[in-house]
Design a protein around this motif. Sequence first.
Motif: not given
Length: 379
Positions: A242-254
């Motif tokens: 699709l030519g898209v690049e989402p930002v995958v942060l993973g688990p974020v500090p609470d």
Amino acid sequence: MKIALLSYSTRPRGGVVHTLHLAEALAALGEDVTVWTLGRGGDTGFFRPVSPAVRLRIVPFADGPADETVGRRVLRSIATLRDAFEPAPYDIVHAQDCISANAVGPCVRTVHHIDHFTTPELAACHERAIVEPYAHVCVSTAVAGELRAGWGLSAEVIPNGVAYDRFAATDPTARASWRSRLGRYVLTVGGIEPRKGSLDLLEAYALLRVGHPGVRLVIAGGETLFDYRDYRARWAARAAELGVEPVVLGPVPDSDLPALVAAADAFAFPSRKEGFGLAAMEALAAGVPLVVRDLPVLREVFGPAARFATTPAQLAAGLGHALTAEDPARWAAGRELAAAHTWPEAARRHLTLYRSLSGRRRSPGSSSRRAARDRRRSP
């Protein structure tokens, strides 16, 4: 009362968040509460600080071999928790998931949502964790209806609370930091997995970018017991197509999560299966426009506070509307709805249930549970 609440992990998933907030609210009412869980990967504490009024029992759970299957990991999890847990001190033993329900014997069980597993060990774990408990709680009427239709079991419906103040009044500097880092963004919390509708959201994002090329898709969370590597590989391959690049942060500090949510321009929640939608309710508390999949349970929980979508095209349209149009009535409805769901009220309702169950602890194999199994097995 002496109450044991049990979960399967120390890491941030909806059921674990629920367990900790409920434990703290019960302890604030003067109850004697202990939370039991497994410490995976060397964990000795939860993903966030827990009130000192709550006792913690974190049972060490060593990593298995690299080729350990999900089914074997589940069986080992059950055995490890079962070997450590002693039910005798407690008036109420309340399990929040199928692993802990299988480990502790007679218990109250919260059925957050009903899964459909194909892995034999998981399917058996799920079934036992429904039919063996002597009392059930559901966080929505829709899930209670599934439990009644599928197993003939009645559940007490006690909705989740939400940490309203934590999400409604976030630090402006922290919000600005996320905006500086990410620009304008649509947020989803829960990671990349089938139940969260991640592939549909990816398709929707590709459509959304046609009219909003500068908006990013940000994905937070994703801590899970299950192995979704194949699904994530399909997701990554489709993103490239699709030519898209989402930002995958993973688990974020609470501590960072409320500002991340509050800085979003819209919150996407295209889950295919949910019991309540706690992350989406937190977004409403933060005043963020919400677009969810059109499921009966999400209609029940969010009503006029959300936009609903079924297809990726509808999801993209709903997000596009949220990005461009003010909707003060829906915004006010969302804030009001989130503020109405409090953990103290959830704790009081749990206590009422617990007191009604006094003397009703049953042994495995009771007639009511045999009847539930028979109803489930009948054609």
